[in-house]
Structure formats: structure tokens, C-alpha cells
Design a protein around this motif. Sequence first.
Motif, PDB file in Angstrom:
ATOM      1  N   ALA A 235     -80.832 -54.290  39.211  1.00  0.00           N
ATOM      2  CA  ALA A 235     -80.327 -52.960  38.844  1.00  0.00           C
ATOM      3  C   ALA A 235     -79.293 -52.517  39.868  1.00  0.00           C
ATOM      4  O   ALA A 235     -78.251 -51.963  39.514  1.00  0.00           O
ATOM      5  N   ARG A 236     -79.576 -52.775  41.127  1.00  0.00           N
ATOM      6  CA  ARG A 236     -78.626 -52.432  42.192  1.00  0.00           C
ATOM      7  C   ARG A 236     -77.316 -53.183  41.971  1.00  0.00           C
ATOM      8  O   ARG A 236     -76.226 -52.603  42.021  1.00  0.00           O
ATOM      9  N   ALA A 237     -77.407 -54.482  41.703  1.00  0.00           N
ATOM     10  CA  ALA A 237     -76.207 -55.302  41.478  1.00  0.00           C
ATOM     11  C   ALA A 237     -75.448 -54.833  40.242  1.00  0.00           C
ATOM     12  O   ALA A 237     -74.216 -54.764  40.253  1.00  0.00           O
ATOM     13  N   ALA A 238     -76.177 -54.495  39.174  1.00  0.00           N
ATOM     14  CA  ALA A 238     -75.532 -54.026  37.936  1.00  0.00           C
ATOM     15  C   ALA A 238     -74.784 -52.725  38.186  1.00  0.00           C
ATOM     16  O   ALA A 238     -73.641 -52.560  37.743  1.00  0.00           O
ATOM     17  N   LEU A 239     -75.398 -51.798  38.904  1.00  0.00           N
ATOM     18  CA  LEU A 239     -74.740 -50.525  39.197  1.00  0.00           C
ATOM     19  C   LEU A 239     -73.480 -50.737  40.028  1.00  0.00           C
ATOM     20  O   LEU A 239     -72.450 -50.107  39.779  1.00  0.00           O
ATOM     21  N   CYS A 240     -73.546 -51.643  41.006  1.00  0.00           N
ATOM     22  CA  CYS A 240     -72.355 -51.948  41.813  1.00  0.00           C
ATOM     23  C   CYS A 240     -71.260 -52.565  40.951  1.00  0.00           C
ATOM     24  O   CYS A 240     -70.087 -52.175  41.050  1.00  0.00           O
ATOM     25  N   THR A 241     -71.629 -53.511  40.101  1.00  0.00           N
ATOM     26  CA  THR A 241     -70.657 -54.177  39.225  1.00  0.00           C
ATOM     27  C   THR A 241     -69.969 -53.163  38.318  1.00  0.00           C
ATOM     28  O   THR A 241     -68.749 -53.167  38.180  1.00  0.00           O
ATOM     29  N   LEU A 242     -70.760 -52.302  37.697  1.00  0.00           N
ATOM     30  CA  LEU A 242     -70.196 -51.300  36.789  1.00  0.00           C
ATOM     31  C   LEU A 242     -69.309 -50.309  37.533  1.00  0.00           C
ATOM     32  O   LEU A 242     -68.209 -49.987  37.084  1.00  0.00           O
ATOM     33  N   ALA A 243     -69.771 -49.839  38.684  1.00  0.00           N
ATOM     34  CA  ALA A 243     -68.981 -48.886  39.462  1.00  0.00           C
ATOM     35  C   ALA A 243     -67.668 -49.517  39.916  1.00  0.00           C
ATOM     36  O   ALA A 243     -66.607 -48.895  39.815  1.00  0.00           O
ATOM     37  N   ASP A 244     -67.726 -50.759  40.398  1.00  0.00           N
ATOM     38  CA  ASP A 244     -66.523 -51.443  40.876  1.00  0.00           C
ATOM     39  C   ASP A 244     -65.522 -51.682  39.749  1.00  0.00           C
ATOM     40  O   ASP A 244     -64.322 -51.735  39.979  1.00  0.00           O
TER      41      ASP A 244
ATOM     42  N   ARG B 195     -79.987 -45.986  47.495  1.00  0.00           N
ATOM     43  CA  ARG B 195     -78.718 -46.640  47.781  1.00  0.00           C
ATOM     44  C   ARG B 195     -78.529 -47.857  46.876  1.00  0.00           C
ATOM     45  O   ARG B 195     -79.453 -48.603  46.634  1.00  0.00           O
ATOM     46  N   VAL B 196     -77.313 -48.018  46.379  1.00  0.00           N
ATOM     47  CA  VAL B 196     -76.981 -49.223  45.615  1.00  0.00           C
ATOM     48  C   VAL B 196     -76.274 -50.237  46.514  1.00  0.00           C
ATOM     49  O   VAL B 196     -76.290 -51.425  46.237  1.00  0.00           O
ATOM     50  N   ASP B 197     -75.645 -49.761  47.574  1.00  0.00           N
ATOM     51  CA  ASP B 197     -75.045 -50.635  48.586  1.00  0.00           C
ATOM     52  C   ASP B 197     -74.869 -49.817  49.863  1.00  0.00           C
ATOM     53  O   ASP B 197     -75.385 -48.702  49.968  1.00  0.00           O
ATOM     54  N   ASP B 198     -74.142 -50.351  50.824  1.00  0.00           N
ATOM     55  CA  ASP B 198     -73.989 -49.680  52.122  1.00  0.00           C
ATOM     56  C   ASP B 198     -73.258 -48.352  52.046  1.00  0.00           C
ATOM     57  O   ASP B 198     -73.425 -47.501  52.911  1.00  0.00           O
ATOM     58  N   ARG B 199     -72.440 -48.171  51.031  1.00  0.00           N
ATOM     59  CA  ARG B 199     -71.622 -46.964  50.983  1.00  0.00           C
ATOM     60  C   ARG B 199     -71.901 -46.020  49.820  1.00  0.00           C
ATOM     61  O   ARG B 199     -71.348 -44.933  49.772  1.00  0.00           O
ATOM     62  N   ARG B 200     -72.763 -46.431  48.858  1.00  0.00           N
ATOM     63  CA  ARG B 200     -72.974 -45.599  47.672  1.00  0.00           C
ATOM     64  C   ARG B 200     -74.444 -45.448  47.320  1.00  0.00           C
ATOM     65  O   ARG B 200     -75.240 -46.361  47.510  1.00  0.00           O
ATOM     66  N   THR B 201     -74.741 -44.284  46.718  1.00  0.00           N
ATOM     67  CA  THR B 201     -76.071 -44.029  46.161  1.00  0.00           C
ATOM     68  C   THR B 201     -75.963 -44.073  44.638  1.00  0.00           C
ATOM     69  O   THR B 201     -74.857 -44.159  44.087  1.00  0.00           O
ATOM     70  N   VAL B 202     -77.099 -43.978  43.967  1.00  0.00           N
ATOM     71  CA  VAL B 202     -77.087 -43.911  42.505  1.00  0.00           C
ATOM     72  C   VAL B 202     -76.256 -42.705  42.060  1.00  0.00           C
ATOM     73  O   VAL B 202     -75.443 -42.801  41.141  1.00  0.00           O
TER      74      VAL B 202
END
Length: 183
Positions: free
Chosen positions: A15-24, A49-56
Motif C-alpha cells: 500500500a505504501r509503494a502503491a501510494l508513492c507510485t500514484l503520487a509520483d 508515512r508513505v516515504d521519508d518526505r510524505r504522509t498519507v
Amino acid sequence: MLTSRGERLELFPAARAALCTLADAGVPVAIASRASEVTWAHEIMRLLRVDDRRTVADVVGSAPVVIQGGSKTAHLRHIASESGVPLRDMLFFDNERTNIAQVEKIGPTCVYCPRGMTDKLFNEGVSVHVANRASSSIQRPAAGAAANGSGRSRKGAGIRREEGVEVGGRRKKDRGKSRGRRQ
């Protein structure tokens, strides 16, 4: 993240990876939830957090967040109304089969995630959604496809099972790779 009760809350890695992919990729991400604690749900989105710089919450940004009782179909209709994104252009992931069965009737591509998001389910869902939009835009007159930015999207529920995966209610052998099309 730990709750006040000491319970650990975290996103599934996929889910974290999917959110990063979609956001990017600049794809809007909306939330549809029946959580009973609305304030708490918003706080969790600001903290997870979804990564080092972003939250959900950062990923969702100004996209609709619908946290209330009622059906997921009502939630998605509300999201479509607020966002201007047609239901047929939405990709919906859920861990309840009933939600999938109800939502797929109103147009979104639906992916059943009984044990939570996995990389395989996310990738298959995206592939089926893209293939459905491409095949339906070929069948529509050019003016119709251009008017709403895409063709008609049909349902595709990716149901994970040990022996295979169901896509759009039809059985598909799991050969270890995603073909991104219905069989």
C-alpha cells in the motif's frame, strides 16, 4: 506509529509503494472509509508515512476524503461528484467482497484485496484498468472518448487465491506474471 493503547499502526508495504507510485505519477488518490472515528482517521492520515518526505494526507492532498457510515457506492459517488472524475475512470481497492460487488456495478475497476494490498494485486489492478480503458475507447466514437478524456472502464476484480486470480469474475491462471488483460 503506536496508538495510545500501544497498538502498532502501519501501512501494508505494498500500500505504501502503491501510494508513492500514484503520487509520483500525479494520479489523484481519494479515500472512502466507514471508520466511525472521523477525527482519529484524519489524524492517522496525517501521521502515517508513505516515504521519508510524505504522509498519507500529503499524497491525498486536496482529493476527496469520505469518512462516514453508509455504502462504499455512496462514498464513491460523492468522490466523483466532488472531484469531477467519472466513476468509470476510478480504480477501487477494498478488502470486503461485498463492497467490491456493489461498487463494480456503478463503473469503477474494482480489486478485491482480502488480506490487504499486495504488489501483485496493485499491478494487476492497474493493468486491468488501463486495458479496459484502452479497449473501451477503441469501441467508442472518437468524439465520445475525447469529451470525457477516456473510454468506458469496466469492472475487474482481482481476487487473490493460492491457485490463481479472478479478474472481472473470470478465472485466470496465475503463472507468476501479470498479463494485464482479461482471459
